[in-house]
Design a protein around this motif. Sequence first.
Motif, mmCIF file in Angstrom:
data_model
loop_
_atom_site.group_PDB
_atom_site.id
_atom_site.type_symbol
_atom_site.label_atom_id
_atom_site.label_comp_id
_atom_site.label_asym_id
_atom_site.label_seq_id
_atom_site.Cartn_x
_atom_site.Cartn_y
_atom_site.Cartn_z
ATOM 1 N N ARG A 49 0.833 -1.196 0.000
ATOM 2 C CA ARG A 49 0.000 0.000 0.000
ATOM 3 C C ARG A 49 0.875 1.255 0.000
ATOM 4 N NH1 ARG A 49 -4.964 -0.083 2.744
ATOM 5 N NH2 ARG A 49 -4.186 -1.886 3.887
ATOM 6 N N CYS A 50 0.413 2.273 -0.695
ATOM 7 C CA CYS A 50 1.102 3.569 -0.678
ATOM 8 C C CYS A 50 0.873 4.219 0.688
ATOM 9 C CB CYS A 50 0.551 4.465 -1.786
ATOM 10 S SG CYS A 50 1.124 6.178 -1.681
ATOM 11 N N PRO A 51 1.927 4.615 1.390
ATOM 12 C CA PRO A 51 1.747 5.232 2.706
ATOM 13 C C PRO A 51 1.022 6.571 2.660
ATOM 14 C CG PRO A 51 4.026 4.549 2.404
ATOM 15 C CD PRO A 51 3.342 4.391 1.086
ATOM 16 N N LYS A 52 1.088 7.252 1.548
ATOM 17 C CA LYS A 52 0.444 8.559 1.435
ATOM 18 C C LYS A 52 -0.997 8.425 0.958
ATOM 19 C CE LYS A 52 0.865 13.054 -0.737
ATOM 20 N NZ LYS A 52 1.570 13.839 -1.728
ATOM 21 N N CYS A 53 -1.214 7.643 -0.086
ATOM 22 C CA CYS A 53 -2.545 7.532 -0.695
ATOM 23 C C CYS A 53 -3.487 6.687 0.147
ATOM 24 C CB CYS A 53 -2.439 6.928 -2.088
ATOM 25 S SG CYS A 53 -1.279 7.786 -3.149
ATOM 26 N N GLN A 54 -2.984 5.704 0.830
ATOM 27 C CA GLN A 54 -3.679 4.828 1.753
ATOM 28 C C GLN A 54 -4.708 3.913 1.109
ATOM 29 O OE1 GLN A 54 -5.169 6.947 5.105
ATOM 30 N NE2 GLN A 54 -3.193 7.762 5.643
ATOM 31 N N ASN A 55 -5.232 4.231 -0.037
ATOM 32 C CA ASN A 55 -6.197 3.334 -0.654
ATOM 33 C C ASN A 55 -5.729 2.885 -2.030
ATOM 34 O OD1 ASN A 55 -8.502 1.856 -0.440
ATOM 35 N ND2 ASN A 55 -9.821 3.418 -1.297
ATOM 36 N N GLN A 56 -4.465 3.046 -2.316
ATOM 37 C CA GLN A 56 -3.896 2.607 -3.583
ATOM 38 C C GLN A 56 -2.646 1.790 -3.291
ATOM 39 O OE1 GLN A 56 -3.137 6.325 -5.626
ATOM 40 N NE2 GLN A 56 -4.767 5.856 -7.076
ATOM 41 N N ASN A 57 -2.392 0.853 -4.175
ATOM 42 C CA ASN A 57 -1.148 0.117 -4.006
ATOM 43 C C ASN A 57 -0.008 0.899 -4.667
ATOM 44 O OD1 ASN A 57 -1.492 -0.366 -6.735
ATOM 45 N ND2 ASN A 57 -2.147 -2.473 -6.444
ATOM 46 N N LEU A 58 1.202 0.419 -4.486
ATOM 47 C CA LEU A 58 2.363 1.129 -5.038
ATOM 48 C C LEU A 58 2.327 1.163 -6.563
ATOM 49 C CD1 LEU A 58 5.261 -0.172 -2.762
ATOM 50 C CD2 LEU A 58 4.085 2.020 -2.658
ATOM 51 N N ASP A 60 -0.277 1.556 -8.516
ATOM 52 C CA ASP A 60 -1.240 2.521 -9.046
ATOM 53 C C ASP A 60 -0.981 3.958 -8.615
ATOM 54 O OD1 ASP A 60 -2.576 0.446 -10.262
ATOM 55 O OD2 ASP A 60 -3.967 0.157 -8.595
ATOM 56 N N SER A 61 -0.145 4.170 -7.644
ATOM 57 C CA SER A 61 0.043 5.502 -7.080
ATOM 58 C C SER A 61 1.140 6.285 -7.807
ATOM 59 C CB SER A 61 0.427 5.371 -5.600
ATOM 60 O OG SER A 61 0.720 6.632 -5.060
ATOM 61 N N ASP A 62 0.887 7.597 -8.007
ATOM 62 C CA ASP A 62 1.925 8.465 -8.590
ATOM 63 C C ASP A 62 2.585 9.333 -7.521
ATOM 64 O OD1 ASP A 62 -0.179 7.886 -10.274
ATOM 65 O OD2 ASP A 62 -0.377 9.864 -11.065
ATOM 66 N N ALA A 63 2.255 9.096 -6.247
ATOM 67 C CA ALA A 63 2.847 9.902 -5.174
ATOM 68 C C ALA A 63 4.364 9.716 -5.178
ATOM 69 C CB ALA A 63 2.268 9.481 -3.823
ATOM 70 N N SER A 64 5.059 10.749 -4.780
ATOM 71 C CA SER A 64 6.523 10.699 -4.815
ATOM 72 C C SER A 64 7.074 9.593 -3.909
ATOM 73 C CB SER A 64 7.105 12.050 -4.429
ATOM 74 O OG SER A 64 6.683 12.415 -3.134
ATOM 75 N N LEU A 69 9.547 4.196 -3.226
ATOM 76 C CA LEU A 69 9.434 2.812 -2.757
ATOM 77 C C LEU A 69 9.568 1.817 -3.904
ATOM 78 C CD1 LEU A 69 6.605 3.141 -0.080
ATOM 79 C CD2 LEU A 69 9.034 2.756 0.296
ATOM 80 N N ARG A 70 9.016 2.133 -5.055
ATOM 81 C CA ARG A 70 9.190 1.246 -6.214
ATOM 82 C C ARG A 70 10.661 1.172 -6.607
ATOM 83 N NH1 ARG A 70 4.383 3.910 -8.086
ATOM 84 N NH2 ARG A 70 5.656 5.200 -9.466
ATOM 85 N N ARG A 71 11.356 2.313 -6.567
ATOM 86 C CA ARG A 71 12.794 2.340 -6.879
ATOM 87 C C ARG A 71 13.567 1.494 -5.867
ATOM 88 N NH1 ARG A 71 13.906 7.656 -6.375
ATOM 89 N NH2 ARG A 71 12.926 8.053 -8.382
#
Length: 175
Positions: A49-58, A60-64, A69-71
């Motif tokens: 899960r994206c720590p910022k978006c909270q309802n998206q996985n890594l 699907d998220s474009d958050a920095s 985390l993907r890197r």
Amino acid sequence: MRQERWLGRIVLALGVLCLSVAVQAVVEAEKLSSPDLEARYRVLIEEMRCPKCQNQNLADSDASISVDLRREIRRLLEEGFSDKEIVDYMVARYGDFILYRPPVQRNTLALWLAPGIFALIGLLALIVIVLRARSGTGADQGDDSGELSDDERRRLKKLLGNDPGDWTGSGKKSK
């Protein structure tokens, strides 16, 4: 003829605009060294899960932070870490929150049991409602005739005074 060209161009422009909105998925520029690592990478970023978006996985998220985390996951995969080691590393850093399916532990027991408990309570409530409706002991108000019983008339007279006929529409006794 000219009007048809304009109409065709407008439809084409709207179609391209609609397609461009649908293609907002995250595109990875960096490729991993092998297809096996690429497959493991896809599984890992789908399950975290994206720590910022909270309802998206890594994935699907474009958050920095998701990009970072993907890197980081790519780096760990290239360095030879196993999937379990990568998950443990992320959990140590961000807690169980980063996992879409946190492990069953004492602190997450309510999270795992609550849906079943609420479903059971709802099922029991439904059974009780159906049984009451079938037996006739539900929300039945009894007599549907609309007439007052003798006891109800006595209580009404007591509340209104001695004689309800002495009252006017204003709520005061007439003289």
